[in-house]
Design an enzyme around this catalytic site. Sequence first.
Site, PDB file in Angstrom:
ATOM      1  N   TYR A  89      -2.397  -1.297  10.503  1.00 20.89           N
ATOM      2  CA  TYR A  89      -2.298  -1.629   8.982  1.00 20.89           C
ATOM      3  C   TYR A  89      -0.970  -0.916   8.681  1.00 20.89           C
ATOM      4  O   TYR A  89      -0.379  -1.860   7.681  1.00 20.89           O
ATOM      5  CB  TYR A  89      -3.449  -0.567   8.061  1.00 20.89           C
ATOM      6  CG  TYR A  89      -3.558  -0.818   7.011  1.00 20.89           C
ATOM      7  CD1 TYR A  89      -4.389  -1.903   6.433  1.00 20.89           C
ATOM      8  CD2 TYR A  89      -2.947  -0.249   5.985  1.00 20.89           C
ATOM      9  CE1 TYR A  89      -4.502  -2.070   5.081  1.00 20.89           C
ATOM     10  CE2 TYR A  89      -3.264  -0.173   4.701  1.00 20.89           C
ATOM     11  CZ  TYR A  89      -3.924  -1.232   4.268  1.00 20.89           C
ATOM     12  OH  TYR A  89      -3.941  -1.583   2.826  1.00 20.89           O
ATOM     13  N   SER A 101       0.832  -1.078   0.061  1.00 17.08           N
ATOM     14  CA  SER A 101      -0.189  -0.018   0.003  1.00 17.08           C
ATOM     15  C   SER A 101       0.834   1.233  -0.069  1.00 17.08           C
ATOM     16  O   SER A 101       2.052   1.159   0.270  1.00 17.08           O
ATOM     17  CB  SER A 101      -0.775  -0.018   1.226  1.00 17.08           C
ATOM     18  OG  SER A 101      -1.646   1.269   1.425  1.00 17.08           O
TER      19      SER A 101
END
Length: 263
Positions: free
Chosen positions: A158, A145
């Site tokens: 995350y 990401s």
Amino acid sequence: MTNTFPTPVPLPAIGATDLSGRTALVTGGGSGIGRACALALAQAGATVHVVDRDGAAAEAVAEATGGEAHEVDLADPAAIDLLPADADILVNNAGLQHVAPLTEFPPERFELIQKVMVTAPFLLMRRTLPHMYGQGWGRVVNISSVHGLRASAYKAAYVAAKHALEGLSKVAAIEGAPHGVTSNCVNPGYVRTPLVEGQVRDQAAAHGISEGDVLSNVMLARSPVKRLLESEEVAAAVLWLCGPHSGYLTGTSLPLDGGWTAG
């Protein structure tokens, strides 16, 4: 004078990627990016193992790709041990999100996210790399990401997991290079997936603004390209990384972030 340079590896003409005879394993393959990757790899000729916690979703994608579905909770190491070990291509895509301040972040949720997004990719690499090494070819693609390169508030688990995945991917690249195995990360910004759509709704409710304002003023505030990325765009990058012209590219991170990391 003796030519000390090795003979160049012959490459096919640039064109559509042909993965006929290859086997791919895609986690989180039942929806979103994982589904798009499974479809793209199958269209290129690969046999695809679709791994997802949602068995019905995995079955639907397996039916569409002519592959095989596996209903697996990636937080369970014993379940991972039952997955095929003979994958030529491993796409670590499965993930989940939880948004909360560090001081209020539930420890059990933090631990679960690390299990699914760090430990599971490690165990899957450990399981499939011997096969890749044995045949002298393999591709590991980790769906990281922009949060593997940048941080955002309230996403401690995350961000930590994606940064860990980046490091794991680089180690796999270094160790795999002598065996013809590459390992790379693809780093999307915000993608039009059920996960992101849920975040948009949650942010709109939390801030008392419209979902459109969440996109333009919150999520895409740091992105010069003011639109969500499509899953198919991510899948196209994954497919290219699995092709014959990417064998010299390893240990890197490919930002698909609309220019977020350019600033």
